[in-house]
Every structure is written in structure tokens, then in C-alpha cells.
Design an enzyme around this catalytic site. Structure first.
Site, PDB file in Angstrom:
ATOM      1  N   SER A 120      27.944 -24.303 -29.213  1.00  0.00           N
ATOM      2  CA  SER A 120      28.616 -23.149 -28.586  1.00  0.00           C
ATOM      3  C   SER A 120      28.574 -23.251 -27.061  1.00  0.00           C
ATOM      4  O   SER A 120      29.557 -22.935 -26.382  1.00  0.00           O
ATOM      5  CB  SER A 120      27.994 -21.830 -29.059  1.00  0.00           C
ATOM      6  OG  SER A 120      26.599 -21.825 -28.878  1.00  0.00           O
ATOM      7  N   HIS A 157      25.579 -24.432 -37.223  1.00  0.00           N
ATOM      8  CA  HIS A 157      25.169 -23.800 -35.956  1.00  0.00           C
ATOM      9  C   HIS A 157      24.859 -22.323 -36.253  1.00  0.00           C
ATOM     10  O   HIS A 157      24.004 -22.031 -37.083  1.00  0.00           O
ATOM     11  CB  HIS A 157      26.295 -24.024 -34.934  1.00  0.00           C
ATOM     12  CG  HIS A 157      25.943 -23.716 -33.508  1.00  0.00           C
ATOM     13  ND1 HIS A 157      24.666 -23.588 -33.045  1.00  0.00           N
ATOM     14  CD2 HIS A 157      26.744 -23.508 -32.415  1.00  0.00           C
ATOM     15  CE1 HIS A 157      24.672 -23.326 -31.754  1.00  0.00           C
ATOM     16  NE2 HIS A 157      25.929 -23.261 -31.338  1.00  0.00           N
ATOM     17  N   HIS A 207      16.516 -29.103 -36.774  1.00  0.00           N
ATOM     18  CA  HIS A 207      17.141 -28.879 -35.467  1.00  0.00           C
ATOM     19  C   HIS A 207      17.476 -30.224 -34.844  1.00  0.00           C
ATOM     20  O   HIS A 207      16.769 -31.206 -35.059  1.00  0.00           O
ATOM     21  CB  HIS A 207      16.202 -28.102 -34.530  1.00  0.00           C
ATOM     22  CG  HIS A 207      16.931 -27.460 -33.395  1.00  0.00           C
ATOM     23  ND1 HIS A 207      17.196 -28.127 -32.222  1.00  0.00           N
ATOM     24  CD2 HIS A 207      17.489 -26.228 -33.276  1.00  0.00           C
ATOM     25  CE1 HIS A 207      17.875 -27.322 -31.421  1.00  0.00           C
ATOM     26  NE2 HIS A 207      18.069 -26.166 -32.039  1.00  0.00           N
ATOM     27  N   ARG A 221      11.579 -19.058 -31.060  1.00  0.00           N
ATOM     28  CA  ARG A 221      12.424 -17.890 -31.343  1.00  0.00           C
ATOM     29  C   ARG A 221      12.206 -17.407 -32.776  1.00  0.00           C
ATOM     30  O   ARG A 221      12.368 -16.229 -33.071  1.00  0.00           O
ATOM     31  CB  ARG A 221      13.899 -18.243 -31.103  1.00  0.00           C
ATOM     32  CG  ARG A 221      14.195 -18.674 -29.672  1.00  0.00           C
ATOM     33  CD  ARG A 221      15.594 -19.228 -29.541  1.00  0.00           C
ATOM     34  NE  ARG A 221      15.820 -20.356 -30.428  1.00  0.00           N
ATOM     35  CZ  ARG A 221      17.002 -20.937 -30.643  1.00  0.00           C
ATOM     36  NH1 ARG A 221      18.081 -20.491 -30.022  1.00  0.00           N
ATOM     37  NH2 ARG A 221      17.117 -21.967 -31.474  1.00  0.00           N
ATOM     38  N   ASP A 281      17.359 -19.158 -36.866  1.00  0.00           N
ATOM     39  CA  ASP A 281      18.135 -18.461 -37.889  1.00  0.00           C
ATOM     40  C   ASP A 281      17.359 -18.191 -39.175  1.00  0.00           C
ATOM     41  O   ASP A 281      17.814 -17.442 -40.032  1.00  0.00           O
ATOM     42  CB  ASP A 281      19.398 -19.274 -38.212  1.00  0.00           C
ATOM     43  CG  ASP A 281      20.314 -19.372 -37.006  1.00  0.00           C
ATOM     44  OD1 ASP A 281      20.515 -18.346 -36.351  1.00  0.00           O
ATOM     45  OD2 ASP A 281      20.812 -20.473 -36.714  1.00  0.00           O
TER      46      ASP A 281
HETATM   47  N1  AMX Z   1      18.127 -29.454 -45.097  1.00  0.00           N
HETATM   48  C1  AMX Z   1      18.538 -30.605 -45.672  1.00  0.00           C
HETATM   49  N2  AMX Z   1      18.803 -31.729 -44.990  1.00  0.00           N
HETATM   50  C2  AMX Z   1      18.613 -31.684 -43.660  1.00  0.00           C
HETATM   51  C3  AMX Z   1      18.157 -30.543 -42.986  1.00  0.00           C
HETATM   52  C4  AMX Z   1      17.923 -29.384 -43.767  1.00  0.00           C
HETATM   53  N3  AMX Z   1      17.545 -28.233 -43.205  1.00  0.00           N
HETATM   54  N4  AMX Z   1      18.048 -30.823 -41.677  1.00  0.00           N
HETATM   55  C5  AMX Z   1      18.445 -32.104 -41.528  1.00  0.00           C
HETATM   56  N5  AMX Z   1      18.786 -32.615 -42.725  1.00  0.00           N
HETATM   57  C6  AMX Z   1      19.326 -33.946 -43.007  1.00  0.00           C
HETATM   58  C7  AMX Z   1      20.627 -34.161 -42.245  1.00  0.00           C
HETATM   59  O1  AMX Z   1      21.721 -33.574 -42.938  1.00  0.00           O
HETATM   60  C8  AMX Z   1      20.691 -35.666 -42.182  1.00  0.00           C
HETATM   61  O2  AMX Z   1      21.099 -36.127 -43.454  1.00  0.00           O
HETATM   62  P1  AMX Z   1      22.036 -37.438 -43.608  1.00  0.00           P
HETATM   63  O3  AMX Z   1      21.287 -38.548 -42.954  1.00  0.00           O
HETATM   64  O4  AMX Z   1      22.186 -37.580 -45.090  1.00  0.00           O
HETATM   65  O5  AMX Z   1      23.312 -37.120 -42.904  1.00  0.00           O
HETATM   66  C9  AMX Z   1      19.216 -36.060 -41.995  1.00  0.00           C
HETATM   67  O6  AMX Z   1      18.449 -34.945 -42.519  1.00  0.00           O
HETATM   68  C10 AMX Z   1      18.802 -36.304 -40.562  1.00  0.00           C
HETATM   69  O7  AMX Z   1      19.163 -35.153 -39.807  1.00  0.00           O
HETATM   70  P2  AMX Z   1      18.335 -34.746 -38.500  1.00  0.00           P
HETATM   71  O8  AMX Z   1      18.463 -35.861 -37.528  1.00  0.00           O
HETATM   72  O9  AMX Z   1      16.983 -34.302 -38.877  1.00  0.00           O
HETATM   73  O10 AMX Z   1      19.118 -33.446 -38.016  1.00  0.00           O
HETATM   74  P3  AMX Z   1      20.492 -33.362 -37.237  1.00  0.00           P
HETATM   75  O11 AMX Z   1      20.218 -33.416 -35.774  1.00  0.00           O
HETATM   76  O12 AMX Z   1      21.467 -34.366 -37.764  1.00  0.00           O
HETATM   77  O13 AMX Z   1      21.024 -31.932 -37.667  1.00  0.00           O
HETATM   78  C11 AMX Z   1      20.904 -29.599 -38.040  1.00  0.00           C
HETATM   79  C12 AMX Z   1      20.458 -30.749 -37.140  1.00  0.00           C
HETATM   80  C13 AMX Z   1      20.463 -28.293 -37.419  1.00  0.00           C
HETATM   81  C14 AMX Z   1      22.430 -29.607 -38.154  1.00  0.00           C
HETATM   82  C15 AMX Z   1      20.262 -29.796 -39.446  1.00  0.00           C
HETATM   83  O14 AMX Z   1      18.860 -29.762 -39.322  1.00  0.00           O
HETATM   84  C16 AMX Z   1      20.734 -28.780 -40.448  1.00  0.00           C
HETATM   85  O15 AMX Z   1      21.800 -28.973 -41.053  1.00  0.00           O
HETATM   86  N6  AMX Z   1      19.953 -27.650 -40.676  1.00  0.00           N
HETATM   87  C17 AMX Z   1      20.359 -26.586 -41.557  1.00  0.00           C
HETATM   88  C18 AMX Z   1      21.417 -25.719 -40.907  1.00  0.00           C
HETATM   89  C19 AMX Z   1      20.811 -24.868 -39.817  1.00  0.00           C
HETATM   90  O16 AMX Z   1      19.795 -24.228 -39.978  1.00  0.00           O
HETATM   91  N7  AMX Z   1      21.490 -24.823 -38.663  1.00  0.00           N
HETATM   92  C20 AMX Z   1      21.080 -23.960 -37.543  1.00  0.00           C
HETATM   93  C21 AMX Z   1      20.499 -24.737 -36.395  1.00  0.00           C
HETATM   94  C22 AMX Z   1      20.146 -23.819 -35.235  1.00  0.00           C
HETATM   95  C23 AMX Z   1      21.379 -23.242 -34.633  1.00  0.00           C
HETATM   96  O17 AMX Z   1      22.217 -23.946 -34.101  1.00  0.00           O
HETATM   97  N8  AMX Z   1      21.572 -21.952 -34.688  1.00  0.00           N
END
Ligand code: AMX
Length: 435
Positions: free
Chosen positions: A228, A258, A305, A314, A360
């Protein structure tokens, strides 16, 4: 003037290398590549966000409050981000007064929102509502009149102040329209920005006003690279005004990876309660549910994250708020139970870099406690807060005279050829190393 300092640095040291980009970073969403300026905050992977140097705990303690108040004023945070100094109570009050004076919404904005089907997601309504206010942009009008570029920051500041004054009203209008048959509540102009937002939502508990002050403070800024913030910066770099830049930013916030994660957390927990037939599950039941989510190729919302590697401060401050205000519910117990059960499971996958909760994971459970149960609305609340950070940063980008963003892209074919050129045997028979 800071922009002079920056331009001198650029003139004298423009060739200095700040970072390198690996192939993995290029493919994987540019994690950690240091390539943008963001004045208002900085994120440390272990300590979490610092806004102008202050941690979440320090902000809660040090920012001015309403008389006899317990929680920080988001107005004060905005001042801090803009001015780089914690304001006095009077200075924070100045911002509150400004936002009261500028809060009138043009009639057509309500008409635009009302023309949307009632089932339109609140974030879509929010983004459209913000875009429709763009008719008011001072920056765009003055730019068309031939404004000198030295004035850009000033016109952006005026748009930003006008927009921030109106944002909570638009959000509350969407909430009451969507979930309360359009039974709208008039603003209370004696209240502060967050208190008035709570009032217009229609939640009467005075502690909800306190929650809103904290909530709107802690969601505001998380340095510049998150989707964002970066979107606002990118769109703003084209000299699109605050309205167009913010609505774009809100569209980024609306993605499930996000800001939409806060609504996903609550719906994911409700689903578990429905499947198990109980809202007091055992640790084993919660663990099984988490494992089934992962096995289904879905993410556990509220966990992980892109930058953080520890529990998000937070998240922790919301947990503390629930403890301080003695808020008890089975939903909050489940949130704390997941905090205990999920990390080892996520860690055991071997691929999730951060097994800890983010912001979140907690917010929805507290909102449900106060009666704000319509979780599709939660990301709008996040958006009201995020507007403070991204717009303060936009003012700074204009003051510093930052240029149009235009990174270089390459195709996957180019990438394949590049790797081959770096790894294939060279003329003397040795392979070149890719560092
Ligand atoms: N549940 C399941 N799998 C997850 C995960 C979770 N909470 N967090 C990361 N992973 C997976 C990724 O999808 C990725 O899988 P892949 O290799 O098969 O594609 C692998 O673990 C490595 O990911 P990462 O390097 O640890 O995280 P990232 O930087 O790629 O992604 C984020 C970060 C936030 C998108 C991810 O942790 C996620 O999808 N979390 C759940 C959604 C969420 O809570 N989002 C809110 C974040 C905060 C915000 O912006 N408000």
C-alpha cells in the site's frame, strides 16, 4: 532545506552503490532491495516498526492523548511523521481542529457510493469514494494553472489535510450504509479524529474510542516497501494528486496477502469453529486445523511477514490492550491459542521464514468484542489508518522533489540468456561464476 541536502548528496556521490539485486530477489518480489526513499518510518526485522525512531510501545506511551486519555492520538502521530518531532498537546489539538474544519464531504461522493450495489465490498466502496473526491484536488487544479514545482509539497499538504479530514466520514458512511440500512450518525465535532470515527460507526462503549485511537495509530506506517505504501509512492511519483495516489494505495491494501488478511483471520477462525462445533477447541484441534489449511495449499492468515522475523509489536500491543482493558472472549482466547500453537507448525514446514503473527492476527477479535462483527469492513479501518502514513510520506516525497519511479524490467527469456552467458564455459574453457 532537506531537498538541497539530498540534491548535494546526489551530485557528489550519485555513483555510490547502495545495494545489489540477486536473481532470487528479482523473481521473488524484490524483497529487501534498498531502492526507495521513505522518511517517516523504518522497519527492523526483529524489533518491528519505528516511526521517526519511536517503537510502537514508545508511541503508545509518549504521544499526546486527550485530557485524561490513555491511548495515543493518531493526529499526534501524523504530526510526528510530518514534522519529525513529538507534538505538544496543543499542536496535536491544532491538527484535530484542522481536520474538523475540513471534514465536509461533497454531496456527489455520497451519491457515487450510493449508486453501488449494497453487496459491493467495503474496500471497493472506499476506493471509489476516495477517487470521487478527487474533484476537490488543489494540487491538480494548481498544476493545470502552471504551479511552480517548488509549490508541489504545499499543494500536496493541502490535499492531504483535506483528505485525512474526510476519510473517517467516508468510511463510517460505507459501514452504516452497508450494515445498518443507511442509518447514518452525524459527526460529533467536539471529539478527536479517532473518537469521532468510533462515534460515527455507532459503537457506544467508551473503550471502543480508546481502541480506535490505538488502532489508527499502530496501522499507519510500516516503511515504504509494503504494497500500500509503495503503491501510493509510485502513483504519486507521476504527480497524480493525493486522492488518486491514496485510492491506488487502498486497492493494494485490499489484497488478501496484505491488508485483507485481517478479515481473512476472523473468517478462517469462524470456519474452524463451525467445522469443530465448538469455540473452545483443544490445542490438538487447532493444530489439526492449521495443518489442514497448509495441506490445502492455503496460507494461515495473520501469520508470516515479508520483513519481520519476530512477533509483530503491533500484534503484541493489541494483546496488551485486551489485557489492560480486561477484554475476554472465546474468540480472543482462540487468537492467543493460535499464537501458542501455530509457530512450531509453521516453522516445521521449513520454508516459511517468519512463523510469528503479524498485525492482522489480532485486530478482528477485539473489534468483534465491541460489536463490530462485520469483518468485510475491517480492511477499511486499516485503510483509514494507513492513509496517515502514506500521505505524510507523499508530502515528503514532494518536498524532497523525488522523481518519477521507473525501474528496469527484464523478460524471463532475457534472464535465462543472462544466466547462460554467466555460467557457460568461456573461451579459455573455465566456467564463469555467478556471484
Ligand atoms: N501460511 C502458509 N504459508 C506461508 C505463510 C503462512 N502464513 N507465510 C509464508 N508462507 C509460505 C509462502 O507462501 C511461500 O510459499 P511458496 O514458497 O510455496 O510460494 C513460503 O512460505 C515462503 O514465504 P516467506 O518468504 O516466508 O514469505 P513471503 O515474504 O513470501 O510472504 C506474506 C509474506 C505476508 C505474504 C506471507 O507470510 C503470507 O501469505 N501470510 C499470510 C497472509 C497475511 O497474513 N498477510 C498479512 C501480512 C501483513 C500485512 O501486510 N498486513
Amino acid at each position: 532545506m532537506v531537498s538541497q541536502k539530498l540534491s548535494d548528496l546526489n551530485k557528489q556521490h550519485g555513483g555510490l552503490k547502495i545495494d545489489e539485486v540477486s536473481l532470487a530477489q528479482l523473481v521473488g518480489g524484490m524483497r529487501d532491495v534498498q531502492c526507495m526513499l521513505w522518511e517517516t518510518s523504518e522497519l527492523d526485522a526483529n524489533e518491528g516498526i519505528r516511526i521517526r525512531g519511536y517503537s510502537i510501545t514508545e508511541l503508545r506511551e509518549k504521544l499526546p492523548k486527550i485530557p485524561n486519555g490513555t491511548e495515543p492520538l493518531p493526529e499526534a502521530l501524523f504530526w510526528l511523521m510530518l514534522v519529525d518531532e513529538i507534538p505538544t498537546a496543543e499542536e496535536a489539538r491544532f491538527v484535530t481542529d484542522q481536520w474538523i474544519r475540513r471534514s465536509q464531504i461533497p454531496e456527489h461522493v455520497y451519491k457515487v457510493i450510493d449508486s453501488l450495489p449494497i453487496e459491493t465490498h467495503p474496500m471497493t466502496q472506499f476506493s471509489i469514494g476516495i477517487t470521487s473526491m478527487q474533484t476537490q484536488s488543489i494540487f491538480t487544479r494548481r498544476h493545470q494553472e502552471g504551479m511552480n514545482k517548488n509549490e508541489y509539497w504545499n499543494a500536496t499538504y493541502e490535499d492531504t489535510m483535506n483528505l485525512l479530514a474526510k476519510i473517517p466520514r467516508v468510511a463510517a458512511y460505507i459501514y452504516r450504509r452497508t450494515y445498518h440500512d443507511g442509518d447514518h450518525i452525524k459527526p460529533d465535532l467536539t471529539l478527536d479524529w479517532a473518537g469521532n470515527f468510533a462515534h460515527m460507526l455507532g459503537i457506544k462503549d467508551p473503550d471502543f474510542k480508546r481502541l480506535m485511537r490505538l488502532y489508527l495509530t499502530i496501522h499507519a506506517d510500516h516503511e515504504g516497501g509494503n504494497a500500500s505504501a509503495h503503491t501510493c509512492h509510485l502513483v504519486g511519483s507521476t504527480l497524480a494528486d493525493s486522492y488518486l495516489s491514496l485510492s491506488a494505495s487502498m486497492n493494494a491494501l485490499a489484497g488478501p496477502l496484505h491488508g485483507l488478511a485481517n478479515q481473512e483471520v476472523v473468517s478462517w477462525i469462524y470456519k474452524m469453529i463451525e467445522i469443530l462445533g465448538t469455540d473452545t477447541p483443544t490445542d490438538e484441534q487447532v493444530a489439526e486445523y492449521i495443518k489442514s489449511t497448509l495441506a490445502g495449499g492455503r496460507v494461515v492468515p495473520g501469520y508470516g511477514h515479508a520483513v519481520l522475523r519476530k512477533p509483530d509489536p503491533r500484534f503484541l500491543v493489541q494483546k496488551k490492550f485486551a489485557e489492560d482493558y480486561n477484554i475476554k472472549s472465546n474468540l480472543i482466547d482462540i487468537v492467543w491459542q493460535i499464537f501458542r500453537v501455530a509457530p512450531p507448525i509453521l516453522e516445521s514446514t521449513g520454508k516459511i521464514k517468519n512463523p510469528w503473527p503479524n498485525v492482522d492476527a489480532h485486530s478482528g477479535a477485539i473489534l468483534v468484542h465491541y460489536g463490530l462483527k462485520e469483518f468485510n469492513f475491517y480492511t477499511v479501518m486499516f485503510g483509514v489508518s494507513r492513509s496517515l502514513g502514506v500521505l505524510a510520506a507523499l508530502c515528503w516525497s514532494r518536498a524532497l522533489g523525488l522523481g518519477l519511479e521507473r525501474p528496469k524490467s527484464v523478460s524471463s527469456e532475457w534472464l535465462g540468456n543472462y544466466v547462460q552467458s554467466k555460467t557457460s564455459p568461456s573461451k579459455n574453457g573455465k566456467k564463469e561464476q555467478v556471484s
